[in-house]
Design a protein around this motif. Sequence first.
Motif, mmCIF file in Angstrom:
data_model
loop_
_atom_site.group_PDB
_atom_site.id
_atom_site.type_symbol
_atom_site.label_atom_id
_atom_site.label_comp_id
_atom_site.label_asym_id
_atom_site.label_seq_id
_atom_site.Cartn_x
_atom_site.Cartn_y
_atom_site.Cartn_z
ATOM 1 N N VAL A 27 1.118 -1.400 -0.322
ATOM 2 C CA VAL A 27 -0.097 -0.111 -0.147
ATOM 3 C C VAL A 27 1.296 0.949 0.052
ATOM 4 C CG1 VAL A 27 -1.473 1.956 1.086
ATOM 5 C CG2 VAL A 27 -1.620 -1.420 1.107
ATOM 6 N N VAL A 28 1.516 1.483 0.938
ATOM 7 C CA VAL A 28 3.008 2.553 1.222
ATOM 8 C C VAL A 28 3.762 2.751 -0.421
ATOM 9 C CG1 VAL A 28 4.697 3.680 1.742
ATOM 10 C CG2 VAL A 28 3.800 2.180 3.193
ATOM 11 N N LYS A 29 3.369 1.793 -1.049
ATOM 12 C CA LYS A 29 4.347 1.723 -2.349
ATOM 13 C C LYS A 29 3.087 1.832 -3.323
ATOM 14 C CE LYS A 29 6.382 -0.906 -6.239
ATOM 15 N NZ LYS A 29 6.797 -2.328 -7.111
ATOM 16 N N HIS A 30 2.649 1.546 -3.489
ATOM 17 C CA HIS A 30 1.275 2.232 -4.500
ATOM 18 C C HIS A 30 1.037 4.415 -3.770
ATOM 19 C CE1 HIS A 30 0.046 -1.742 -5.846
ATOM 20 N NE2 HIS A 30 1.193 -1.685 -6.480
ATOM 21 N N LEU A 31 0.507 3.996 -2.623
ATOM 22 C CA LEU A 31 0.296 5.250 -2.493
ATOM 23 C C LEU A 31 1.296 6.690 -3.435
ATOM 24 C CD1 LEU A 31 -1.129 5.011 0.911
ATOM 25 C CD2 LEU A 31 -2.368 5.525 -0.737
ATOM 26 N N ALA A 32 2.444 6.425 -2.959
ATOM 27 C CA ALA A 32 3.956 7.237 -3.076
ATOM 28 C C ALA A 32 4.536 6.869 -4.811
ATOM 29 C CB ALA A 32 5.269 6.942 -2.334
ATOM 30 N N THR A 33 3.976 6.281 -5.434
ATOM 31 C CA THR A 33 3.838 6.251 -7.219
ATOM 32 C C THR A 33 2.614 5.804 -7.525
ATOM 33 O OG1 THR A 33 5.565 4.267 -6.143
ATOM 34 C CG2 THR A 33 5.028 4.351 -8.436
ATOM 35 N N PRO A 34 2.478 7.526 -9.097
ATOM 36 C CA PRO A 34 1.679 7.494 -9.781
ATOM 37 C C PRO A 34 1.696 6.110 -10.650
ATOM 38 C CG PRO A 34 3.252 9.211 -9.466
ATOM 39 C CD PRO A 34 4.287 7.837 -8.549
ATOM 40 N N PHE A 35 0.046 6.045 -11.227
ATOM 41 C CA PHE A 35 -0.267 5.143 -11.381
ATOM 42 C C PHE A 35 -0.179 5.378 -13.100
ATOM 43 C CE2 PHE A 35 -4.155 1.638 -12.058
ATOM 44 C CZ PHE A 35 -3.499 0.727 -13.057
ATOM 45 N N ARG A 36 0.778 4.727 -13.497
ATOM 46 C CA ARG A 36 0.757 5.367 -14.835
ATOM 47 C C ARG A 36 0.351 4.243 -15.929
ATOM 48 N NH1 ARG A 36 4.226 9.922 -14.540
ATOM 49 N NH2 ARG A 36 5.419 9.877 -12.509
ATOM 50 N N LEU A 121 -12.838 -0.502 -13.985
ATOM 51 C CA LEU A 121 -12.283 0.240 -12.839
ATOM 52 C C LEU A 121 -11.268 1.238 -12.412
ATOM 53 C CD1 LEU A 121 -14.809 -0.947 -10.647
ATOM 54 C CD2 LEU A 121 -15.028 0.960 -11.805
ATOM 55 N N ASN A 122 -10.245 0.101 -13.177
ATOM 56 C CA ASN A 122 -8.906 0.918 -13.067
ATOM 57 C C ASN A 122 -8.604 1.958 -14.126
ATOM 58 O OD1 ASN A 122 -6.925 -1.077 -11.505
ATOM 59 N ND2 ASN A 122 -8.104 -2.721 -12.628
ATOM 60 N N ASP A 123 -9.954 1.863 -15.142
ATOM 61 C CA ASP A 123 -9.141 3.294 -16.293
ATOM 62 C C ASP A 123 -10.568 4.848 -15.355
ATOM 63 O OD1 ASP A 123 -7.409 2.235 -17.046
ATOM 64 O OD2 ASP A 123 -8.436 1.286 -18.924
ATOM 65 N N LEU A 124 -11.668 4.239 -15.010
ATOM 66 C CA LEU A 124 -12.595 4.438 -15.035
ATOM 67 C C LEU A 124 -12.829 5.336 -13.274
ATOM 68 C CD1 LEU A 124 -15.822 2.793 -16.630
ATOM 69 C CD2 LEU A 124 -14.815 4.647 -17.184
ATOM 70 N N TRP A 125 -12.149 4.756 -12.463
ATOM 71 C CA TRP A 125 -11.887 5.486 -11.243
ATOM 72 C C TRP A 125 -10.774 6.526 -11.306
ATOM 73 C CZ3 TRP A 125 -11.426 0.633 -7.492
ATOM 74 C CH2 TRP A 125 -12.570 0.540 -6.297
ATOM 75 N N GLY A 158 -5.425 -3.515 -2.684
ATOM 76 C CA GLY A 158 -3.302 -4.781 -2.914
ATOM 77 C C GLY A 158 -3.526 -3.510 -4.045
ATOM 78 N N ALA A 159 -4.083 -3.130 -5.107
ATOM 79 C CA ALA A 159 -3.721 -2.596 -6.618
ATOM 80 C C ALA A 159 -3.162 -0.878 -6.540
ATOM 81 C CB ALA A 159 -5.227 -2.842 -7.189
ATOM 82 N N PRO A 160 -3.040 -0.592 -7.573
ATOM 83 C CA PRO A 160 -2.360 0.587 -7.562
ATOM 84 C C PRO A 160 -3.628 1.684 -7.964
ATOM 85 C CG PRO A 160 -0.985 -1.502 -8.784
ATOM 86 C CD PRO A 160 -2.675 -2.012 -8.970
ATOM 87 N N VAL A 161 -4.482 1.011 -8.115
ATOM 88 C CA VAL A 161 -5.523 1.940 -8.420
ATOM 89 C C VAL A 161 -6.148 2.603 -6.818
ATOM 90 C CG1 VAL A 161 -7.784 0.503 -8.586
ATOM 91 C CG2 VAL A 161 -7.659 3.129 -9.942
ATOM 92 N N PHE A 162 -5.753 1.801 -5.880
ATOM 93 C CA PHE A 162 -6.214 2.473 -4.654
ATOM 94 C C PHE A 162 -6.522 3.891 -3.676
ATOM 95 C CE2 PHE A 162 -5.561 2.943 0.185
ATOM 96 C CZ PHE A 162 -6.854 2.369 0.619
ATOM 97 N N SER A 163 -5.254 4.252 -4.324
ATOM 98 C CA SER A 163 -5.190 5.842 -4.247
ATOM 99 C C SER A 163 -6.869 7.005 -5.209
ATOM 100 C CB SER A 163 -3.443 6.238 -4.449
ATOM 101 O OG SER A 163 -3.790 6.162 -5.942
ATOM 102 N N TYR A 164 -6.658 6.432 -5.776
ATOM 103 C CA TYR A 164 -8.052 6.715 -5.969
ATOM 104 C C TYR A 164 -8.747 7.293 -5.654
ATOM 105 C CZ TYR A 164 -4.776 7.974 -9.916
ATOM 106 O OH TYR A 164 -3.686 8.768 -11.409
ATOM 107 N N ILE A 165 -9.255 5.675 -5.009
ATOM 108 C CA ILE A 165 -10.665 5.719 -3.715
ATOM 109 C C ILE A 165 -10.806 6.744 -3.206
ATOM 110 C CG2 ILE A 165 -11.734 4.176 -2.684
ATOM 111 C CD1 ILE A 165 -10.482 1.692 -3.874
ATOM 112 N N PRO A 166 -10.067 7.302 -1.766
ATOM 113 C CA PRO A 166 -10.185 8.625 -1.355
ATOM 114 C C PRO A 166 -11.405 9.691 -2.245
ATOM 115 C CG PRO A 166 -8.589 7.601 -0.598
ATOM 116 C CD PRO A 166 -8.694 6.648 -1.957
ATOM 117 N N LYS A 167 -10.513 9.669 -3.544
ATOM 118 C CA LYS A 167 -10.611 10.625 -4.681
ATOM 119 C C LYS A 167 -11.922 11.225 -5.164
ATOM 120 C CE LYS A 167 -5.216 10.905 -5.426
ATOM 121 N NZ LYS A 167 -4.508 11.348 -6.339
#
Length: 229
Positions: A27-36, A121-125, A158-167
């Motif tokens: 989670v820390v890695k994904h929060l710190a790394t942009p999902f490109r 959802l990885n895209d649409l979120w 646990g997915a890279p897109v997680f950081s977008y959920i709070p947004k």
Amino acid sequence: MTDALTGNSRAITTNQNGIHDDLEKVVVKHLATPFRKPIAPFSEQTFAELTATVEAFLAANPSGQLILDSCCGVGESTIHLAAQNPNALVIGIDKSEHRVEKIEHHMKHKVSNFVILRGDLNDLWRLIAQANWPISKHYLLYPNPWPKAKHLQRRWHGAPVFSYIPKLGQNITLRSNWPIYVREFAEALKLAGFEPQVSDYQSDEAMTPFERKYWASGQNSTQLTCNFV
């Protein structure tokens, strides 16, 4: 695991005894790394069509709100939410075209303030978060738990897109019949700086076919709620 023919739901089988040992690291890695990951053309088209629907709704209802129902399956929960929130537009999204096409089986509530579509959802979120729509509530009801330990990064938290959920909206409601999934999701949100609440969930009426099967099989639901504003 669910037997679609009989409606009997077997309990989750997992090789995890608790929260995954690697959860914090992932989670820390994904929060710190942009999902490109590039947005797929299909997702761009789907989002453009959804944008037209949302803009038309907001133009007709300047104070209207949006409700997002992610992993909506056949859309039963989407229609429930539309009936419960007549002044909102409820957006149901599921990756399965087969499930989305079954919506006609759940039209007992005569409502029209919803849209159900197939999408990644990885895209649409990401696209929805960037659009900053006035989403008041986000529901994530019984996502695929991916219960094998090796599949941690296939779970939403646990997915890279997680950081977008709070947004995506002002708050989220998540439910699962696997308590570990909910506890992991809560820990991931805490790592992101939020204060989720976890509790048992019961109701007189199920909102999804999975929820109905789980309860009929004697399984319980665990619910997470979290405010993002």
